[in-house]
Design a protein around this motif. Structure first.
Motif, PDB file in Angstrom:
ATOM      1  N   UNK A  18      45.718  39.758  51.504  1.00  0.00           N
ATOM      2  CA  UNK A  18      45.534  38.913  50.330  1.00  0.00           C
ATOM      3  C   UNK A  18      44.203  39.212  49.661  1.00  0.00           C
ATOM      4  N   UNK A  19      43.139  39.316  50.446  1.00  0.00           N
ATOM      5  CA  UNK A  19      41.824  39.630  49.880  1.00  0.00           C
ATOM      6  C   UNK A  19      41.864  40.962  49.137  1.00  0.00           C
ATOM      7  N   UNK A  20      42.533  41.944  49.699  1.00  0.00           N
ATOM      8  CA  UNK A  20      42.657  43.258  49.072  1.00  0.00           C
ATOM      9  C   UNK A  20      43.396  43.145  47.732  1.00  0.00           C
ATOM     10  N   UNK A  21      44.481  42.382  47.687  1.00  0.00           N
ATOM     11  CA  UNK A  21      45.246  42.205  46.446  1.00  0.00           C
ATOM     12  C   UNK A  21      44.436  41.447  45.394  1.00  0.00           C
ATOM     13  N   UNK A  22      43.656  40.455  45.827  1.00  0.00           N
ATOM     14  CA  UNK A  22      42.798  39.723  44.890  1.00  0.00           C
ATOM     15  C   UNK A  22      41.775  40.672  44.271  1.00  0.00           C
ATOM     16  N   UNK A  23      41.148  41.504  45.085  1.00  0.00           N
ATOM     17  CA  UNK A  23      40.151  42.454  44.566  1.00  0.00           C
ATOM     18  C   UNK A  23      40.773  43.396  43.550  1.00  0.00           C
ATOM     19  N   UNK A  24      41.963  43.883  43.825  1.00  0.00           N
ATOM     20  CA  UNK A  24      42.643  44.778  42.878  1.00  0.00           C
ATOM     21  C   UNK A  24      42.918  44.038  41.574  1.00  0.00           C
ATOM     22  N   UNK A  25      43.396  42.807  41.669  1.00  0.00           N
ATOM     23  CA  UNK A  25      43.659  42.025  40.455  1.00  0.00           C
ATOM     24  C   UNK A  25      42.374  41.748  39.687  1.00  0.00           C
ATOM     25  N   UNK A  26      41.269  41.517  40.393  1.00  0.00           N
ATOM     26  CA  UNK A  26      39.998  41.269  39.717  1.00  0.00           C
ATOM     27  C   UNK A  26      39.516  42.511  38.971  1.00  0.00           C
ATOM     28  N   UNK A  27      39.555  43.677  39.608  1.00  0.00           N
ATOM     29  CA  UNK A  27      39.027  44.873  38.938  1.00  0.00           C
ATOM     30  C   UNK A  27      39.951  45.387  37.840  1.00  0.00           C
ATOM     31  N   UNK A  28      41.224  45.026  37.892  1.00  0.00           N
ATOM     32  CA  UNK A  28      42.144  45.453  36.833  1.00  0.00           C
ATOM     33  C   UNK A  28      42.384  44.349  35.811  1.00  0.00           C
ATOM     34  N   UNK A  29      41.682  43.217  35.981  1.00  0.00           N
ATOM     35  CA  UNK A  29      41.791  42.068  35.073  1.00  0.00           C
ATOM     36  C   UNK A  29      43.247  41.632  34.894  1.00  0.00           C
ATOM     37  N   UNK A  30      43.964  41.525  36.002  1.00  0.00           N
ATOM     38  CA  UNK A  30      45.362  41.092  36.002  1.00  0.00           C
ATOM     39  C   UNK A  30      45.410  39.571  35.882  1.00  0.00           C
ATOM     40  N   UNK A  31      45.289  39.087  34.651  1.00  0.00           N
ATOM     41  CA  UNK A  31      45.183  37.647  34.397  1.00  0.00           C
ATOM     42  C   UNK A  31      46.413  36.893  34.876  1.00  0.00           C
ATOM     43  N   UNK A  32      47.581  37.498  34.762  1.00  0.00           N
ATOM     44  CA  UNK A  32      48.810  36.821  35.191  1.00  0.00           C
ATOM     45  C   UNK A  32      48.781  36.539  36.688  1.00  0.00           C
ATOM     46  N   UNK A  33      48.426  37.538  37.482  1.00  0.00           N
ATOM     47  CA  UNK A  33      48.363  37.351  38.928  1.00  0.00           C
ATOM     48  C   UNK A  33      47.219  36.420  39.305  1.00  0.00           C
ATOM     49  N   UNK A  34      46.085  36.572  38.669  1.00  0.00           N
ATOM     50  CA  UNK A  34      44.926  35.752  39.003  1.00  0.00           C
ATOM     51  C   UNK A  34      45.115  34.288  38.622  1.00  0.00           C
TER      52      UNK A  34
END
Length: 121
Positions: A18-34
């Motif tokens: 989960x932490x890994x997926x959150x980091x990916x969403x943060x650096x790619x600015x995946x607003x929908x997932x975040x």
């Protein structure tokens, strides 16, 4: 589209994954997932000690700071209790920078993020 390389070390730890997926969403600015993962009044520290309050403001600051990387490589994802850390490398064109997110989970269940801090080189 951003190319993503995972650490490959999170198979036995759902919290690390989960932490890994959150980091990916943060650096790619995946607003929908975040929107599902960052609490609405989350706190972000992305430059020095300045606190940014709120999900939208935090995403805007990240986008301004990191842009849209061509590639993301995750090196490690580590969690314990209500804290996690993920480090890796972002590549944009010929430029590579290191990053690390320190995450504060809302609960020990680690299904949402109350705060995060970004370190980058």
């Amino acid at each position: 589209m951003t190319s993503v390389t995972l650490s490959g070390a999170c198979g036995n730890s759902p919290k690390n994954a989960f932490a890994e997926q959150v980091a990916i969403a943060l650096v790619t600015a995946d607003a929908e997932q975040l929107a599902d993962w960052l609490i609405p009044d989350c706190v972000a520290i992305v430059s020095g000690d300045e606190e940014i309050h709120g999900r939208e403001a935090a995403l805007g600051a990240l986008s301004d700071m990191l842009g849209r990387p061509d590639a993301v490589t995750i090196h490690h994802a580590i969690t314990h209790g209500r804290t996690g850390a993920v480090n890796g490398t972002l590549t944009t064109g010929k430029t590579r920078i290191g990053f690390c997110f320190v995450l504060a989970f809302r609960t020990t269940k680690a299904d949402s993020i109350a705060a995060f801090r970004l370190y980058r080189s």
